[in-house]
Design a protein around this motif. Structure first.
Motif, PDB file in Angstrom:
ATOM      1  N   UNK A 157      63.045  49.770  95.189  1.00  0.00           N
ATOM      2  CA  UNK A 157      62.836  48.783  96.246  1.00  0.00           C
ATOM      3  C   UNK A 157      63.009  47.363  95.730  1.00  0.00           C
ATOM      4  N   UNK A 158      62.567  47.124  94.491  1.00  0.00           N
ATOM      5  CA  UNK A 158      62.728  45.795  93.896  1.00  0.00           C
ATOM      6  C   UNK A 158      64.206  45.436  93.809  1.00  0.00           C
ATOM      7  N   UNK A 159      65.026  46.358  93.312  1.00  0.00           N
ATOM      8  CA  UNK A 159      66.448  46.084  93.146  1.00  0.00           C
ATOM      9  C   UNK A 159      67.153  45.985  94.490  1.00  0.00           C
TER      10      UNK A 159
ATOM     11  N   UNK B 205      77.231  53.761  95.193  1.00  0.00           N
ATOM     12  CA  UNK B 205      77.366  52.537  94.413  1.00  0.00           C
ATOM     13  C   UNK B 205      77.109  51.270  95.229  1.00  0.00           C
ATOM     14  N   UNK B 206      76.904  51.396  96.537  1.00  0.00           N
ATOM     15  CA  UNK B 206      76.761  50.227  97.402  1.00  0.00           C
ATOM     16  C   UNK B 206      75.461  50.308  98.181  1.00  0.00           C
ATOM     17  N   UNK B 207      74.687  49.219  98.125  1.00  0.00           N
ATOM     18  CA  UNK B 207      73.417  49.154  98.858  1.00  0.00           C
ATOM     19  C   UNK B 207      73.353  47.821  99.602  1.00  0.00           C
TER      20      UNK B 207
ATOM     21  N   UNK C  88      60.585  38.645  87.840  1.00  0.00           N
ATOM     22  CA  UNK C  88      60.631  39.961  88.458  1.00  0.00           C
ATOM     23  C   UNK C  88      61.499  40.936  87.663  1.00  0.00           C
ATOM     24  N   UNK C  89      62.416  40.422  86.858  1.00  0.00           N
ATOM     25  CA  UNK C  89      63.296  41.303  86.091  1.00  0.00           C
ATOM     26  C   UNK C  89      62.532  42.146  85.083  1.00  0.00           C
ATOM     27  N   UNK C  90      61.303  41.747  84.731  1.00  0.00           N
ATOM     28  CA  UNK C  90      60.502  42.500  83.770  1.00  0.00           C
ATOM     29  C   UNK C  90      59.614  43.539  84.434  1.00  0.00           C
ATOM     30  N   UNK C  91      59.578  43.582  85.782  1.00  0.00           N
ATOM     31  CA  UNK C  91      58.619  44.415  86.515  1.00  0.00           C
ATOM     32  C   UNK C  91      59.267  45.725  86.945  1.00  0.00           C
TER      33      UNK C  91
ATOM     34  N   UNK D  63      66.560  37.324 105.567  1.00  0.00           N
ATOM     35  CA  UNK D  63      67.217  37.430 104.275  1.00  0.00           C
ATOM     36  C   UNK D  63      68.150  38.617 104.224  1.00  0.00           C
ATOM     37  N   UNK D  64      69.230  38.495 103.459  1.00  0.00           N
ATOM     38  CA  UNK D  64      70.202  39.569 103.282  1.00  0.00           C
ATOM     39  C   UNK D  64      70.449  39.776 101.797  1.00  0.00           C
ATOM     40  N   UNK D  65      70.694  41.016 101.397  1.00  0.00           N
ATOM     41  CA  UNK D  65      70.986  41.328 100.003  1.00  0.00           C
ATOM     42  C   UNK D  65      72.011  42.449  99.951  1.00  0.00           C
ATOM     43  N   UNK D  66      72.814  42.440  98.895  1.00  0.00           N
ATOM     44  CA  UNK D  66      73.798  43.497  98.673  1.00  0.00           C
ATOM     45  C   UNK D  66      73.949  43.702  97.180  1.00  0.00           C
ATOM     46  N   UNK D  67      74.119  44.941  96.775  1.00  0.00           N
ATOM     47  CA  UNK D  67      74.394  45.246  95.370  1.00  0.00           C
ATOM     48  C   UNK D  67      75.511  46.281  95.311  1.00  0.00           C
ATOM     49  N   UNK D  68      76.397  46.111  94.340  1.00  0.00           N
ATOM     50  CA  UNK D  68      77.588  46.950  94.221  1.00  0.00           C
ATOM     51  C   UNK D  68      77.761  47.325  92.757  1.00  0.00           C
ATOM     52  N   UNK D  69      77.702  48.620  92.485  1.00  0.00           N
ATOM     53  CA  UNK D  69      77.948  49.118  91.141  1.00  0.00           C
ATOM     54  C   UNK D  69      79.455  49.218  90.939  1.00  0.00           C
TER      55      UNK D  69
END
Length: 640
Positions: free
Chosen positions: A62-64, A558-560, A132-135, A591-597
Motif C-alpha cells: 500500500x505504501x508503494x 508491472x503497472x499500478x 517513508x522509504x525506510x518504512x 492525488x494520483x500515482x502511477x508506478x511502472x516496472x
C-alpha cells in the motif's frame, strides 16, 4: 513579563482547547487471501481477526502503490486519525487519535518509544524526521493502552516497522526529483541466509519553498541484523540515526499569511538502538528487549508581535528501556503473557527568552530532570469456538507518584454462519506530565506538583468480509467514546500549569473495501465530536468529519495506478496576530500515482498531489501545499 509570555506558554503548551484551551481502519485491513497480522499492543503477533482493539495496518504494498511522500500522508486516511501540522515539510508534524492531543499518542519505531518529553507542546514525536522509504509497515491501535505500555498512550499507539532483509532486494537505489526543489536519494543493502537476515538503508532528501520560504534537509540511516542461533533462539539488533534541519513558521505566529515572515530555525539529531533476544518452545516463548533513544534539538525562534519574545533553546532528551516478557501456551485455547519492565528518562534544557530591558531582559528557562518508572503486566487470551476474550492489567510505580493500575478488557464474537463479527473493548490509561510543564522554572509556569493525566475509553464495532459475485468485500463500522481528565493546562490567573478540565470525545469510525480482479476501492471515514465538558467549547485541530476514498488498479503485473481523494471538515484554531477568526475551512484534495516496472530491475513512480490546486489552510495563516508532483526512478538487484 507575565503579559508578554502569556500567549506563548498558554497557546503552545496547554493542549488543544480554544479561548483559552482547556486541555488539551483500516486502509488498512484489506481482505487479503492470507491473514493480516499485527504486533502492536499485544504480547505476541496475532491476526487482525483476533484483535479486540481497533487496529489498522498499512503494508509495504500500500505504501508503494500510494506514492505517498511521508507517513503522515498515509495516516491521514486511517479512521480515527487527524493531523496537526503547519503544512510544510519542516513544520512540527504530529498525530492525534480519537480527539486526543498529539502528546496522547505513543509513537514506536521497531518497538522503541520515540516521544520526546522535553517538547513545549508535550511528549510528542515529529514525523518530519522519518523518511517513508525506510518504512515497511505502519500499525495504528486506537484506545487507552497503558495496560500494555504504561505511561503515555492515552488515546492509542502508532508503530512504524522499518524494512528487513528477508523480503528486500540485495541492493537498491532510489532517486527522486520534484517541485519545490525536491531532491531525494536513497540506497539499501540487504542479505538473507538460513540463519540470518540484514538490511541497511541510507537516505537524504531536501526541499524548499513548497509553502512560502520554508525548507527542510534530512539525512537518515537505519539498519538491522537478525541472527538465529538455532530453530528456537534468535537475536535482533536494530539502530536508527537522523540528522535534519528545518526553517518554518513558529506555532501561533499566523504563518506566512498573517505573520511577519520571520522563520524559526531548528536542528535535530536523533539516535535510537534496540536489542531483542527470543527463545521459543512448544509451550512458551520468552524474550528480553532493551532500547535506548536520544533526541537533541537546537532551535531559534523569532518574536511574535509584542506578545511572545524571541527565544533560543537547546534540549536533550534520553530514554532507556528494558523488559522481560514470557508468553505461555501460545496457540492453545488459553494464552497468558506476563512481563516486567523498567524505564529511565532524562531531559536537559538550556533556553533564553529575550525580553526588553525594562521588563527584565533575558529570562532563563533552564532545567535538568530525570525519572524512573517500573511496572509489571499481564495479558490473558481465552479462545472458544466463536468467542475470544482478552483481559489485560498493569501496575506501575512511577518515581515520585502513587502506584497506578491500568486495566483493559475486550472481546471478539463470531456468530455461527454469520458473515460478520462483533468486537468491543474498554480500558484506562495514564500519562506523566511532560518535563516542560513539570520542570520549567516557576517564572515560566513550571509546576512540580502536577498529577498524571488520565483517560478512560470504550469502543464497539461490527466487521465482516465475504463475496458478492466476483466482488470481495470487507468492512467495519464502530462507535467510540473516550474521556480525558486531570489535563495539564495553563492557568492564566496563577501563570502556572495546573491539572484541570475534562474533555470527552465521541464518534463513529469505519471503513469498507471492495476488490474485483485487479481493481480495489476503499473508503475510510471518521465523524467525531470533541468538547470541553466544563465549558461546552470545542477544541482546536479536531475536524468533525474526515476521510478518504481511494482506488488502485493493476491492469498488468508491472503497472499500478492509484487515485485518492482526501477530505476534512472545518476545525477550530487560534493564532496570535489574528484576533477575529477562529475557524479553518475544510479541504478536499485529489492525488494520483502511477508506478511502472520497466525492463529488468528499473522502476518509475510518479505522484501528483492536490491535482485541482485547492487553496486551503492547515492552520489559520498556514496555507497547505498547492499542486505538485515528483518522479522517482528505482533500480534493484536480486530477488524480492
Amino acid at each position: 513579563m507575565n503579559g508578554l509570555l502569556l500567549w506563548s506558554w498558554a497557546l503552545l503548551n496547554a493542549g488543544g482547547g480554544v479561548l483559552p484551551p482547556a486541555t488539551v481502519s483500516p486502509s488498512v485491513a484489506p481482505a487479503h487471501e492470507a491473514p493480516v497480522f499485527y504486533a502492536t499492543a499485544t504480547v505476541r503477533e496475532r491476526s487482525l481477526a483476533d484483535a479486540t482493539a481497533a487496529v489498522s495496518v498499512i503494508d509495504r504494498g500500500e505504501i508503494e502503490a500510494s506514492g505517498a511522500a511521508s507517513g503522515l500522508d498515509l495516516l491521514a486516511g486511517v479512521p480515527g486519525v487527524s493531523l496537526v501540522s503547519g503544512g510544510t515539510a519542516g513544520a512540527l508534524s504530529t498525530v492525534q487519535l480519537r480527539g486526543g492531543d498529539p502528546n496522547f499518542t505513543l509513537v514506536l519505531i521497531d518497538g522503541v518509544a520515540v516521544n520526546d518529553g522535553s517538547y513545549q507542546v508535550g511528549e510528542v514525536f515529529d514525523f518530519a524526521g522519518l523518511p517513508l522509504s525506510a518504512v515497511d509497515r505502519i500499525e495504528v491501535v486506537r484506545g487507552p493502552l497503558s495496560a500494555h505500555y504504561g505511561s503515555t498512550g492515552l488515546a492509542g499507539v502508532v508503530q512504524l516497522f522499518t524494512r528487513s532483509g528477508a523480503d528486500a532486494p540485495r541492493f537498491g537505489v532510489d532517486l527522486g526529483l520534484g517541485d519545490a526543489s525536491m531532491r531525494r536519494g536513497a540506497f539499501h543493502l540487504a542479505g538473507a541466509g538460513d540463519r540470518f537476515d540484514t538490511f541497511w538503508h541510507a537516505s537524504y532528501e531536501e526541499e524548499a519553498r513548497r509553502v512560502a520560504a520554508e525548507s527542510r534537509r534530512l539525512g537518515h540511516l537505519q539498519g538491522q541484523l537478525r541472527f538465529a542461533a538455532d530453530d528456537r533462539t534468535s537475536l535482533r539488533l536494530a539502530s536508527r540515526a537522523a540528522d535534519w534541519q528545518s526553517d518554518d513558521y513558529p506555532d501561533a505566529s499566523g504563518g506566512p499569511l498573517f505573520g511577519d515572515g520571520a522563520l524559526r530555525h531548528a536542528e535535530h539529531r536523533e539516535l535510537g538502538a534496540s536489542l531483542r533476544w527470543q527463545r521459543t518452545a512448544a509451550e512458551h516463548e520468552h524474550r528480553f528487549e532493551g532500547s535506548t533513544y536520544r533526541h537533541n534539538l537546537t532551535r531559534d525562534s523569532p518574536a511574535i508581535d509584542f506578545q511572545v519574545p524571541a527565544a533560543e533553546e537547546e534540549t536533550r532528551f534520553e530514554r532507556t528501556h528494558a523488559a522481560w516478557v514470557s508468553d505461555l501456551h501460545p496457540g492453545s485455547r488459553w494464552q497468558l503473557g506476563v512481563g516486567a519492565d523498567v524505564e529511565h528518562d532524562a531531559a536537559e534544557n538550556r533556553s533564553r527568552l529575550f525580553l526588553p530591558p525594562f521588563l527584565g531582559g533575558e529570562v532563563r528557562g533552564d532545567y535538568d530532570r530525570e525519572r524512573t518508572q517500573g511496572g509489571v503486566f499481564s495479558e490473558l487470551l481465552l479462545r472458544f469456538d466463536r468467542l475470544t476474550l482478552e483481559f489485560s492489567a498493569r501496575q506501575d510505580w512511577p518515581e515520585g507518584e502513587d502506584p497506578v493500575r491500568s486495566p483493559r478488557a475486550g472481546l471478539v464474537w463470531q456468530p455461527t454462519a454469520a458473515p460478520w463479527r462483533l468486537r468491543a473493548s474498554w480500558g484506562r490509561a495514564y500519562k506523566l506530565p511532560s518535563y516542560f510543564a513539570l520542570a520549567s522554572p516557576v517564572a515560566l509556569g513550571g509546576n512540580d506538583a502536577l498529577r498524571p493525566e488520565r483517560s478512560e475509553g470504550a469502543d464497539f464495532a461490527l466487521a465482516g468480509e465475504g463475496a458478492l459475485g466476483a466482488v470481495r468485500l470487507a468492512w467495519e463500522l464502530g462507535l467510540f467514546a473516550q474521556r480525558f481528565s486531570d489535563l495539564v493546562d495553563f492557568d492564566f490567573a496563577t501563570f502556572s500549569h495546573v491539572n484541570r478540565g475534562v474533555v470527552e470525545a465521541r464518534g463513529i469510525e469505519g471503513w469498507t473495501q471492495a476488490s474485483v480482479r485487479d481493481l480495489r476501492f476503499q473508503l475510510n471515514l471518521t465523524h467525531q465530536k470533541v468538547e470541553d465538558r466544563q465549558t461546552g467549547a470545542g477544541l482546536r485541530h479536531r475536524p468533525r468529519t474526515a476521510g478518504q476514498v481511494a482506488a488502485t488498479w493493476s491492469p498488468q503485473s508491472r503497472l499500478h495506478l492509484h487515485a485518492d481523494f482526501r477530505f476534512a471538515s472545518s476545525s477550530l484554531d487560534q493564532q496570535i496576530p489574528v484576533v477575529d477568526r477562529f475557524l479553518v475551512d475544510g479541504y478536499r484534495l485529489l492525488g494520483l500515482a502511477a508506478s511502472w516496472q520497466l525492463y529488468g530491475a528499473h522502476r518509475l513512480a510518479l505522484r501528483l498531489d492536490n491535482l485541482t490546486d485547492e487553496r486551503y489552510e492547515t492552520l489559520i495563516g498556514f496555507p497547505g501545499p498547492g499542486r505538485g508532483g515528483r518522479l522517482t526512478w528505482s533500480w534493484s538487484l536480486g530477488p524480492r
